[in-house]
Scaffold this motif. Structure first.
Motif, PDB file in Angstrom:
ATOM      1  N   HIS A  52       0.812  -1.135   0.041  1.00 25.10           N
ATOM      2  CA  HIS A  52       0.016   0.060  -0.081  1.00 25.10           C
ATOM      3  C   HIS A  52       0.823   1.299   0.114  1.00 25.10           C
ATOM      4  N   ALA A  53       2.203   1.235  -0.045  1.00 30.18           N
ATOM      5  CA  ALA A  53       3.145   2.326  -0.056  1.00 30.18           C
ATOM      6  C   ALA A  53       2.543   3.379  -1.309  1.00 30.18           C
ATOM      7  N   GLY A  54       2.554   4.461  -1.030  1.00 30.59           N
ATOM      8  CA  GLY A  54       2.161   5.421  -2.078  1.00 30.59           C
ATOM      9  C   GLY A  54       0.662   5.716  -1.920  1.00 30.59           C
ATOM     10  N   VAL A  55      -0.116   4.855  -1.501  1.00 28.48           N
ATOM     11  CA  VAL A  55      -1.641   4.969  -1.716  1.00 28.48           C
ATOM     12  C   VAL A  55      -2.047   5.979  -0.399  1.00 28.48           C
ATOM     13  N   THR A  56      -1.689   7.227  -0.826  1.00 29.70           N
ATOM     14  CA  THR A  56      -2.086   8.100   0.374  1.00 29.70           C
ATOM     15  C   THR A  56      -3.548   8.382   0.624  1.00 29.70           C
ATOM     16  N   ARG A  57      -3.844   8.890   1.721  1.00 28.65           N
ATOM     17  CA  ARG A  57      -5.064   9.534   1.916  1.00 28.65           C
ATOM     18  C   ARG A  57      -5.512  10.629   0.803  1.00 28.65           C
ATOM     19  N   ALA A  58      -4.506  11.198   0.576  1.00 25.75           N
ATOM     20  CA  ALA A  58      -4.702  12.450  -0.568  1.00 25.75           C
ATOM     21  C   ALA A  58      -5.016  11.692  -1.851  1.00 25.75           C
ATOM     22  N   MET A  59      -4.321  10.806  -2.150  1.00 29.41           N
ATOM     23  CA  MET A  59      -4.896  10.133  -3.351  1.00 29.41           C
ATOM     24  C   MET A  59      -6.124   9.526  -3.557  1.00 29.41           C
ATOM     25  N   LEU A  60      -6.488   8.771  -2.217  1.00 29.57           N
ATOM     26  CA  LEU A  60      -7.881   8.275  -2.090  1.00 29.57           C
ATOM     27  C   LEU A  60      -8.926   9.340  -2.277  1.00 29.57           C
ATOM     28  N   ALA A  61      -8.627  10.263  -1.646  1.00 34.58           N
ATOM     29  CA  ALA A  61      -9.602  11.495  -1.633  1.00 34.58           C
ATOM     30  C   ALA A  61      -9.670  12.444  -3.004  1.00 34.58           C
ATOM     31  N   ASP A  62      -8.806  12.077  -3.593  1.00 37.93           N
ATOM     32  CA  ASP A  62      -8.643  12.915  -5.119  1.00 37.93           C
ATOM     33  C   ASP A  62      -9.748  12.479  -6.062  1.00 37.93           C
ATOM     34  N   ARG A  63     -10.471  13.222  -6.566  1.00 42.65           N
ATOM     35  CA  ARG A  63     -11.534  13.151  -7.360  1.00 42.65           C
ATOM     36  C   ARG A  63     -11.222  12.261  -8.628  1.00 42.65           C
ATOM     37  N   ARG A  64      -9.991  12.118  -9.025  1.00 41.35           N
ATOM     38  CA  ARG A  64      -9.555  11.622 -10.308  1.00 41.35           C
ATOM     39  C   ARG A  64      -9.293  10.068  -9.869  1.00 41.35           C
ATOM     40  N   HIS A  65      -9.404   9.636  -8.569  1.00 40.60           N
ATOM     41  CA  HIS A  65      -9.435   8.416  -8.091  1.00 40.60           C
ATOM     42  C   HIS A  65     -10.439   7.853  -7.800  1.00 40.60           C
ATOM     43  N   ARG A  66     -11.614   8.429  -8.187  1.00 41.55           N
ATOM     44  CA  ARG A  66     -13.227   8.353  -7.564  1.00 41.55           C
ATOM     45  C   ARG A  66     -13.603   6.540  -7.858  1.00 41.55           C
ATOM     46  N   ASP A  67     -12.788   6.095  -8.763  1.00 40.02           N
ATOM     47  CA  ASP A  67     -13.054   4.734  -8.856  1.00 40.02           C
ATOM     48  C   ASP A  67     -12.310   3.678  -7.932  1.00 40.02           C
ATOM     49  N   GLY A  68     -11.437   4.458  -7.141  1.00 39.82           N
ATOM     50  CA  GLY A  68     -10.410   3.705  -6.271  1.00 39.82           C
ATOM     51  C   GLY A  68      -9.059   3.597  -6.739  1.00 39.82           C
ATOM     52  N   VAL A  69      -8.157   3.015  -5.963  1.00 40.65           N
ATOM     53  CA  VAL A  69      -6.768   2.938  -6.485  1.00 40.65           C
ATOM     54  C   VAL A  69      -6.601   1.338  -6.352  1.00 40.65           C
ATOM     55  N   VAL A  70      -6.043   0.696  -7.306  1.00 40.78           N
ATOM     56  CA  VAL A  70      -5.514  -0.631  -7.232  1.00 40.78           C
ATOM     57  C   VAL A  70      -4.126  -0.670  -6.612  1.00 40.78           C
ATOM     58  N   ALA A  71      -4.044  -1.381  -5.546  1.00 47.19           N
ATOM     59  CA  ALA A  71      -2.998  -1.627  -4.986  1.00 47.19           C
ATOM     60  C   ALA A  71      -2.104  -2.804  -5.100  1.00 47.19           C
TER      61      ALA A  71
END
Lengths: 434, 912
Positions: B691-710
């Protein structure tokens, strides 16, 4: 202009004893056209069809030879015979199917051979009980005779022919709805463009769809040559043509005669044809080409029964159904009856036709029964306009198929010709013809 | 993968068209309505749905398009763009057509908006206001139908309101594959209805309600429950299974009222299954646990009973039980089963409590119905899109239609639309079989042998599958494949499937999509809630230094999995069993072992939302917050991390699981060092290598509204954006980090299928999940104190596995789940509970003929473990020599027959 003396083509055998049997057919020259066709190259037949200038007799009036030439390459391809004749007062195919089914089968086989088709279907209106019986028997006879099936007449050409019965929907006479129905689906018309049968028809394959009468001419054309056919008639209105005459004439019926030579008056008054308006009544209006065509008044009586002439005058010959109304006819009731038909037969697929047909019928009933309002006349036209913008001829449409735009002509032309009659209904609160 | 480049190149090609005088760049083949919409020209519509084939039925989208015959009114939803096409959407002609269509639609519409569920979020209302005529000219009697009639147990139809747009009927046939509703009649009597005696019994029926552009289709669980303008909502992810469908959770007066599927392109395409859509009723249930309970002696010497206590007393008692077990018998005397129900943060907190504070590795989020954690985490992972765009899919897993229904929809769509071959390896035919190119029905227990034959080829029949069938299947796999991997039958051991996976892993370039069903099971495994692993997909040995530094301690050796824990408990070796939202008595395949374990465990501490057959025996029961009552993140089968939203408050004093972990940690003398969900996520990001790099900021970013694959650098290049996440520079409407989660930025694919989302835009919907922090660089160095970040688990082939010989006198058992069964959520959702079908066994007609020779179809099915008496029916989909019995059905239960220590359950069938 006059009714000319040419031998009938498609009705030649009608009236012979048991004209629907193979024996009568063969005894009277049947299947000679197919035998000749099989000795020709398919390309030669197609070329000759272009010479013939055989306009499709189903209603749209498109050159059958040109239609064939537009068939996309690709296997398999199919031939579908549109025998779902359901238009009010059109009954010519009905008679050909009952009276001379082998002629249709022969024409079908010629068309299939010319187009490289080995599987054909006849989609026949299910209500034609006798026609279905005779057609099915004829197909079986034709298989036994070697005119259908494997290696037809020893030529190496194979054709299977399936007779499919319709389940009682007028819209399935529309060729793409017919294909849907034949595929086992609900008979909703497809959207054109892009779903032209010649490119993407039955099961998505290139498909020729021809009308019963159209195909019935083929044996004659093959034997006598396309140019013999086109020498008859006038321009694109070539050959002979079968008209269904109905309404207030003394002799309603199907009449075949050389096309484009006779006038409406000839058809209605000639003693061998309509024999005049019944009871010596006055002619009030003619519906020249089936329920969906704009009406003509008596002023058009001397117009030639000719494709482009009628078209230019703002109507059409359509399926060759001429309906005669005398002066005892209520124009409002006649128009209502037509609207009622289209309302019942609207498939319901697209909004303007599904909802508009019912609305128009309800207004027409109200006027006919005496509850009309003067503003209803403008409303009628505007609702028509929302189905067929500008109510022009040929019609434009907001709908998927042409059933919707078939509704306005009866309303618009009757209202145009007989506005006073509408107003009397409204002012007197009832039908003056009652 | 070479095709991908050309696809990308194709995507760059554009077609220039002109819409209302403005140039618009469209994709080749794109429909005019979609191209115009991307440029901000909204063409009104009812029947068009971007996830279904256009039908151009409603005619609302008529615009003027230039043709060789001049400008003509054409349906924008049906006509693809052509170079230099001229489109006019605002002319008087277009306006008149739109006016006309709306007037037509309204003449027979009842206009009973005040009592219509859709009133206030109705596309017909909205578009009438925007495009319609002001007054009706219709003075006739409207069409009448009987007011709502049932289409199914969940959906009613009001045919008077229907505008015949074909959305529901198209969905049923095209998307769900359940063509059970059709148009009937014609003209203005056209109605949508079912065929006689065939209700619309589809697992996906609720979607038709969502996409209905009027109030014709009504969901019984929602009907008359709320007005749209009273609804509040938050974005979230459904956790009814592990597929991860995005939803809008809507509530009114602190009660959940409705879920709406959100179109997440990499995941659910807007669809939900009916269980996911309607099991919110269980969250609202009056039977929810709201107070801590403790077992105390009954009055006057009656039996012990659970009585309400304070949090302080309950936590104290729980900590005492753990401490007593640990201090007397060692950390291994404490075991934790469960955790798949928990969000990632909560699972992490519990993993840390168990492994670092208590010191036990006897932790398992799976209940014997999954696959070994090392296998699941170590296999090269495929995304859902990878599976749906693969040259071929090998399906070795459960009946997806029953267990991961929207994955079923996605794969079905790929099979139909892309003609993607699916090779199914299954002990019986499944809901997916009819969409599979081939179903290799193997003898239960022999999956590995079949998998090996599929990879290596075979001259002879294998596992009851003919050599010819195997050879044909091999041909389908020549260009590579994605394996969808899960448990085809609970009566076949995980070792058998693991060995099969080991064989399939030898296919060149193969990737695996886990088909594990339980809510956040993937997140729980990622967080270390399994024996032998630590947070971040790290093995216990490899992560020892790293986590010892960060946590202070890790367990000395690999612990027991759920089966091992239950066996140990049954033998009295577990002094304190913590059930973390787990109900082994209902869910563990070997029912008898689960019951003995609960009886044999010294004490049981249960954290749950309901009293269930397991927590009923607990010493202490701690009430926890359920779905939609707490924030956090969840991880789906492909490893996609998305945010969960909180919309309602938990009943009574129920708390999130992570808080309980923190409290227990403190009482056990060890501070977990976290005070909030934000702390937890930051620690996960810092310590968990995957999960390195999957920050709260990234998860909250609207560009990542479909989520982030770790993990975010999963062999996709160091600079690649997270898989499935939009590239940073696309779409103006999707840029920017927001904390307010403004709902108008939602990528709304079907504005009419997400009722409420637009209507409530102005209300300022709060952000979901964790709050944003400062953005950090991707792949930031770790902050552990134990040296370099440990490597992720790599796949190592499990030891091979030899199935038992065939016993000619027995049938092999196939135990499968159905969507509706005895599951807690289903049984506590009144609308769904009655849909659970009674248990029936199915056997091959040939076998059945033999079995019922004595007459009667009720038979006794007996194994070493137990016996059932139930109805047996013929089903040619069950191969000869097998018998299929549902695992979670109401009534007889295959779990009574399964012995967890046996590779496959063999049963004898006899007359009762």
């Amino acid at each position: 202009m006059a009714v000319t003396e040419v031998e009938p083509i498609v009705t030649a055998r009608l009236g012979l004893p048991e004209s629907w049997t193979l024996k009568t057919y063969v005894d009277n020259g049947g299947y000679a056209g197919l035998r000749k066709a099989l000795s020709m190259s398919p390309g030669a037949i197609k070329d000759d069809m272009l010479n013939a200038s055989l306009l499709g007799r189903g209603g749209a009036g498109f050159d059958a030879g040109k239609k064939w030439s537009m068939l996309a390459k690709g296997q398999p391809s199919y031939l579908v015979v549109n025998a779902d004749e359901s238009e009010p007062c059109t009954f010519k195919d009905h008679m050909l199917i009952e009276g001379d089914p082998h002629q249709l089968i022969e024409g079908t086989a010629i068309c299939a051979y010319a187009n490289g088709v080995t599987q054909a279907f006849i989609y026949v209106r299910g209500e034609f009980a006798l026609g279905v019986e005779r057609l099915t028997a004829a197909v079986n006879e034709a298989y036994d005779h070697g005119a259908l099936g494997r290696d037809i007449f020893g030529s190496g050409f194979d054709l299977d022919l399936v007779v499919h019965y319709g389940a009682g929907a007028y819209i399935v006479g529309e060729e793409t709805a017919l294909l849907e129905s034949l595929e086992g689906k609900r008979g909703f018309p497809r959207i054109k463009p892009p779903n032209f049968p010649a490119v993407s028809g039955l099961y998505g394959c290139p498909t020729v769809v021809n009308n019963v009468e159209t195909l019935s001419y083929l044996p004659w054309i093959v034997i006598n040559g396309g140019s013999s056919f086109s020498r008859m008639g006038e321009g694109v209105s070539a050959g002979t043509r079968l008209f269904s005459l109905s309404g207030h004439v003394n002799r309603p019926g199907n009449y075949e005669f050389e096309w484009a030579k006779a006038t409406f008056r000839d058809l209605i008054e000639h003693p061998r044809l309509g024999g005049g308006v019944r009871n010596g009544n006055q002619l009030k209006a003619i519906i020249p080409g089936g329920a969906s065509s704009p009406w003509f008044g008596p002023d058009k009586l001397d117009m030639a029964l000719q494709h482009d002439v009628v078209q230019k005058a703002g109507s059409m010959l359509g399926s060759g159904s001429v309906i005669v109304m005398d002066h005892t006819t209520c124009a409002v009731r006649a128009a209502w009856r037509i609207v009622k038909f289209f309302h019942r037969e609207s498939c319901g697929q697209c909004t303007p036709c599904r909802e508009g047909s019912g609305w128009l019928e309800k207004i027409m009933i109200r006027i006919e029964q005496g509850s009309g309002r003067e503003e209803d006349l403008e409303l009628l036209l505007d609702v028509c306009d929302n189905i067929s913008p500008d109510i022009t001829w040929p019609p434009k449409q907001t709908t998927i198929c042409v059933l919707g735009p078939s509704i306005p002509p009866a309303i618009a032309t009757s209202l145009n010709m007989f506005r006073d009659e509408y107003l009397v209904h409204i002012k007197e609160g009832g039908c003056p013809f009652d | 993968m070479t095709d991908q480049k050309t696809e990308q190149e194709q995507e760059k090609e554009t077609v220039s068209i002109v819409v209302d005088g403005k140039p618009v760049e469209a994709k080749p083949g794109e429909l005019v309505i979609a191209a115009a919409e991307r440029q901000g020209v909204y063409i009104p519509r009812f029947c068009y749905h971007p996830r279904m084939r256009p039908v151009a039925m409603c005619r609302m989208c008529l615009v003027e398009i230039e043709t060789p015959k001049g400008f003509m009114l054409q349906p924008a939803c049906y006509i693809p763009v052509k170079p230099d096409m001229q489109v006019i959407t605002t002319s008087a002609k277009v306006k008149k057509a739109q006016d006309g269509v709306l007037e037509f639609l309204l003449i027979n519409h009842p206009l009973d908006c005040p009592v219509c569920d859709k009133g206030g979020e109705c596309p017909l209302q909205d578009q009438t206001l925007a495009y319609g005529p002001g007054e009706s000219r219709f003075v006739e009697e409207k069409r009448h139908f009987a007011k709502p009639i049932p289409l199914s147990a969940l959906v009613d139809i009001d045919r008077e309101r229907c505008i015949q747009c074909d959305r529901c009927t198209r969905f049923a046939e095209e998307v769900a594959g359940d063509p059970l509703i059709e148009f009937i009649g014609r003209a203005d009597e056209l109605e949508v209805n079912t065929f006689p005696d065939h209700p619309f019994a589809s697992y996906f029926s609720g979607n038709t309600v969502q996409i209905c552009p009027v109030g014709a289709l009504l969901a019984r669980p929602y009907r008359f429950k709320a007005r749209p303008w009273d609804l509040e909502q938050v974005e979230s992810t459904c956790t009814s299974c592990a597929f991860g469908c995005r939803v809008a959770v809507q509530s009114s007066s602190n009660a959940l009222t409705r879920y709406i599927g959100i179109d997440s392109d990499p995941v659910n395409h807007g669809w939900l299954c009916d269980m996911g859509r309607f099991d919110f009723e269980a969250v609202n249930s009056a039977d929810r646990l709201g107070k801590p309970l403790m077992r105390k002696p009954g009055a006057e010497g009656d039996e012990d009973e659970l009585v309400q206590v304070s949090w302080g007393e309950a936590l104290g008692a729980a900590a005492d039980e753990i401490e007593r077990a640990r201090s007397v018998h060692g950390p291994g005397a404490v075991a934790v089963i469960g955790g798949a129900r928990l969000p990632n943060e909560d699972a992490y907190a519990w993993a840390k409590l168990a492994k670092a504070v208590i010191g036990t590795d006897n932790v398992d989020a799976q209940l014997g119905d999954g696959l070994p954690a090392e296998l699941v985490l170590g296999l090269p992972r495929a995304s859902i899109d990878d599976a749906c765009s693969a040259p071929a899919v090998i399906l070795l897993g459960p009946d997806l239609k029953e267990e991961l229904p929207v994955l079923f929809l996605r794969l079905r769509g790929a099979a139909i639309n892309r003609d993607m071959p699916i090779v199914e390896l299954a002990p019986q035919r499944s809901g997916m079989s009819r969409y599979c190119r081939t179903t290799l029905a193997y003898r239960p227990g022999e999956a590995a042998a079949l998998a090996r034959a599929l990879v290596e080829g075979s001259e002879s029949d294998v596992a009851g599958v003919s050599a010819g069938a195997i050879a044909q299947a091999r041909e389908l796999l020549e260009e590579g494949a994605v394996v969808v991997l899960g448990r085809p039958s609970l009566a076949e051991s995980a070792e058998s499937i693991a060995a099969a996976a080991g064989a399939l892993a030898k296919l060149p370039g193969v990737r695996f999509l886990p088909a594990l069903r339980r809510a956040n099971v993937m997140g729980a495994l990622d967080m270390g809630m399994a024996p032998g692993v630590l947070p971040g997909r790290v093995g216990l040995a490899e992560g020892r230094d790293w986590f010892s530094g960060a946590w202070g301690a890790v367990p000395p050796s690999r612990g027991l999995d759920a089966a091992g824990i239950l066996a140990a408990a049954a033998e009295g070796r577990i002094q304190c069993l913590v059930l973390l939202g787990a109900d082994p008595v209902s869910d563990f395949p070997d029912r008898q072992l689960a019951r003995r374990a609960l009886a044999g465990a010294g004490s049981v501490v249960a954290l749950d939302t309901f009293l269930n057959p397991s927590s009923r025996h607990a010493t202490v029961v701690l009430p926890v917050a359920s779905y939609a009552e707490r924030s956090g993140t969840t991880t789906n089968i492909e490893g996609r991390i998305t945010r969960l939203g909180q919309k309602v408050v938990p009943p009574g004093v129920a708390r999130p699981d992570w808080m309980i972990a923190v409290e227990l940690g403190a009482r056990l003398g060890d501070d977990l060092g976290v005070e909030s969900l934000e702390d937890l996520w930051d620690e996960i990001e810092r310590l968990a290598p995957s999960h390195a790099g999957v920050t709260r900021a990234m998860l909250a970013d609207r560009r990542h509204r479909d989520g982030v694959v770790a993990p975010i650098a999963d062999g996709r290049g160091p600079d690649a954006p997270p898989s499935g996440a939009a590239a940073p520079d696309t779409g103006a409407s999707e840029t920017g980090t927001t904390e307010d989660g403004a709902i108008e930025e939602l990528k709304i694919i079907d504005p009419m299928g997400t009722p409420g989302l637009l209507a409530t835009a102005a209300q300022g919907v709060p952000a979901t999940g964790v709050a944003a922090a400062d953005p950090r660089d991707l792949g930031s160095a770790g902050h552990g104190d134990g040296g370099p970040r440990p490597p992720l688990l790599a796949f190592s082939a499990p030891t091979d596995y030899t199935p038992p010989g065939v016993d000619a006198y027995s049938l092999r058992l196939v135990a499968h789940r159905t969507l509706y069964g005895k599951a807690t959520l289903v049984q506590n959702a009144p609308s769904l509970a009655h849909l659970a079908a009674p248990a029936t066994a199915r056997a091959n007609p040939h076998d059945l003929e033999r079995l019922i020779a004595g007459g009667g179809s009720r038979l006794r099915v007996r194994s070493r473990r137990g016996a059932l008496v139930l109805e047996v029916v013929a089903d040619a989909g069950v191969p000869r020599g097998s018998i299929s019995i549902p695992f979670n059905a109401v009534g007889a239960d295959a779990g009574e027959l399964i012995d967890a220590t046996r590779p496959v359950a063999e049963v004898r069938v006899e007359t009762p």
